[in-house]
Design a protein around this motif. Structure first.
Motif, mmCIF file in Angstrom:
data_model
loop_
_atom_site.group_PDB
_atom_site.id
_atom_site.type_symbol
_atom_site.label_atom_id
_atom_site.label_comp_id
_atom_site.label_asym_id
_atom_site.label_seq_id
_atom_site.Cartn_x
_atom_site.Cartn_y
_atom_site.Cartn_z
ATOM 1 N N UNK A 31 0.796 -1.222 0.000
ATOM 2 C CA UNK A 31 0.000 0.000 0.000
ATOM 3 C C UNK A 31 0.831 1.277 0.000
ATOM 4 N N UNK A 32 2.008 1.225 0.607
ATOM 5 C CA UNK A 32 2.718 2.471 0.905
ATOM 6 C C UNK A 32 3.967 2.741 0.071
ATOM 7 N N UNK A 33 4.524 1.730 -0.555
ATOM 8 C CA UNK A 33 5.730 1.973 -1.351
ATOM 9 C C UNK A 33 5.360 2.746 -2.615
ATOM 10 N N UNK A 34 6.009 3.893 -2.882
ATOM 11 C CA UNK A 34 5.708 4.655 -4.110
ATOM 12 C C UNK A 34 5.860 3.791 -5.356
ATOM 13 N N UNK A 35 4.953 3.991 -6.300
ATOM 14 C CA UNK A 35 4.895 3.129 -7.484
ATOM 15 C C UNK A 35 5.190 3.916 -8.757
ATOM 16 N N UNK A 123 -5.545 8.160 -12.860
ATOM 17 C CA UNK A 123 -6.212 9.409 -12.506
ATOM 18 C C UNK A 123 -5.204 10.519 -12.226
ATOM 19 N N UNK A 124 -4.149 10.177 -11.482
ATOM 20 C CA UNK A 124 -3.049 11.133 -11.284
ATOM 21 C C UNK A 124 -1.752 10.375 -11.058
ATOM 22 N N UNK A 125 -0.663 11.044 -11.361
ATOM 23 C CA UNK A 125 0.653 10.431 -11.236
ATOM 24 C C UNK A 125 1.705 11.506 -10.991
ATOM 25 N N UNK A 126 2.536 11.274 -9.978
ATOM 26 C CA UNK A 126 3.680 12.127 -9.696
ATOM 27 C C UNK A 126 4.927 11.258 -9.795
ATOM 28 N N UNK A 127 5.808 11.633 -10.676
ATOM 29 C CA UNK A 127 6.987 10.811 -10.953
ATOM 30 C C UNK A 127 8.007 10.933 -9.823
ATOM 31 N N UNK A 128 8.045 9.917 -8.961
ATOM 32 C CA UNK A 128 8.968 9.948 -7.828
ATOM 33 C C UNK A 128 10.399 9.612 -8.251
ATOM 34 N N UNK A 129 10.567 9.051 -9.438
ATOM 35 C CA UNK A 129 11.914 8.726 -9.910
ATOM 36 C C UNK A 129 12.732 9.989 -10.191
ATOM 37 N N UNK A 140 7.276 9.242 4.174
ATOM 38 C CA UNK A 140 7.154 9.784 5.526
ATOM 39 C C UNK A 140 5.690 9.885 5.953
ATOM 40 N N UNK A 141 4.824 10.347 5.047
ATOM 41 C CA UNK A 141 3.392 10.449 5.365
ATOM 42 C C UNK A 141 2.815 9.074 5.697
ATOM 43 N N UNK A 142 3.150 8.093 4.886
ATOM 44 C CA UNK A 142 2.632 6.741 5.127
ATOM 45 C C UNK A 142 3.233 6.132 6.395
ATOM 46 N N UNK A 143 4.507 6.374 6.626
ATOM 47 C CA UNK A 143 5.154 5.855 7.843
ATOM 48 C C UNK A 143 4.483 6.417 9.086
ATOM 49 N N UNK A 205 -5.537 6.836 0.093
ATOM 50 C CA UNK A 205 -5.757 7.887 -0.888
ATOM 51 C C UNK A 205 -4.525 8.736 -1.217
ATOM 52 N N UNK A 206 -3.581 8.843 -0.313
ATOM 53 C CA UNK A 206 -2.382 9.626 -0.617
ATOM 54 C C UNK A 206 -1.354 8.703 -1.266
ATOM 55 N N UNK A 207 -1.270 8.786 -2.562
ATOM 56 C CA UNK A 207 -0.354 7.953 -3.336
ATOM 57 C C UNK A 207 0.135 8.744 -4.536
ATOM 58 N N UNK A 208 1.334 8.434 -4.965
ATOM 59 C CA UNK A 208 1.868 9.153 -6.126
ATOM 60 C C UNK A 208 1.278 8.642 -7.440
ATOM 61 N N UNK A 209 0.674 7.440 -7.393
ATOM 62 C CA UNK A 209 0.115 6.847 -8.610
ATOM 63 C C UNK A 209 -1.279 6.299 -8.323
#
Length: 258
Positions: A31-35, A123-129, A140-143, A205-209
């Motif tokens: 659930x929490x690892x950025x994808x 729906x939305x995507x923020x490129x964490x790479x 940090x938010x998920x932790x 709901x708080x996810x980068x992808x």
């Protein structure tokens, strides 16, 4: 219960508790690892029109929805009065919570291992790479959300939630742990077993992808939590008082050390 039966109950609860921690760890990563979307998938999806993208997601979404419904059904069934009566008939009340945790963990484990991504619709995507700051922000938010959930579990009595306390008390002929609880805590248990609706909401709901499969998961589990959990103002006041008491205890321990 005979001595052998009590020993078996303790061993089963230990196995259930260990397996639950293992599955929760896998769930946290799930659930929490950025994808990110693989480059090959991006290239294939770029060749499809919107209708074709949606059609490619039908299979994964159907499977994922069935997995979620199975988990929700298991959770609801284990809380039913019918099953409680069955446990009472077969004199398995002491193992009720351990069986609940074991079956829930089995369902979650199967769900995580068989989940199908539907990344053709996003729906939305923020490129964490491309941004270490963004990656760490999500982590940090998920932790913090998971820490709140674990902290709330400790306040509610984690060994009792996992079922190990019931079997230990049974082995020592101490009665049931719930009989030692205050009326406020017993009332809270009847309304909700998992702490922090808000933390789970943040995790969902708080996810980068936010792909279509993640949206289905977030919607169904949020709706289930809203319908299944019914804490009232007295429950809130009780938890607030317990948190303040735990904070004072930790402060006293810290002052004694120094």
């Amino acid at each position: 219960m005979t001595s052998l039966a009590r020993l078996f109950a303790v061993l089963f609860s230990l196995i259930s508790m260990t397996y639950t921690f293992y599955v929760v760890g896998k769930l946290m990563i799930f659930l929490s690892l950025p994808k990110t979307v693989p480059l090959a998938s991006k290239w294939i999806f770029s060749l499809l029109d919107n209708k074709s993208r949606l059609e490619t997601s039908y299979g994964p979404i159907a499977l994922d929805t069935l997995l979620l419904i199975g988990f929700i059904f298991q959770h609801s069934l284990m809380k039913s009065e019918i099953l409680k009566k069955i446990f009472k008939i077969f004199k398995l009340e002491v193992l009720e919570r351990s069986i609940y945790c074991m079956t829930s963990s089995l369902c979650l484990h199967y769900l995580v291992n068989n989940w199908q991504s539907a990344q053709s619709v996003i729906l939305w995507q923020f490129n964490v790479e491309e941004s270490a700051l963004l990656w760490w922000t999500v982590v940090v938010i998920h932790t913090y959300a998971w820490i709140v959930i674990y902290g709330g579990s400790i306040i509610l009595d984690l060994p009792e939630i996992l079922g190990i306390k019931q079997t230990y008390y049974n082995a020592k002929n101490l009665g049931t742990p719930i009989s030692y609880k205050s009326n406020q805590l017993s009332a809270l248990y009847s309304h909700v077993r998992h702490p922090s609706f808000i933390s789970f909401f943040v995790i969902f709901w708080i996810t980068n992808l936010m792909s279509l499969d993640r949206l289905i998961l977030s919607v169904l589990l949020t709706a289930y939590m809203y319908l299944a959990w019914s804490p009232d103002k007295r429950d809130y006041e009780y938890q607030k008082a317990q948190l303040n008491a735990k904070t004072r205890e930790l402060q006293c321990i810290r002052l004694k050390r120094f």
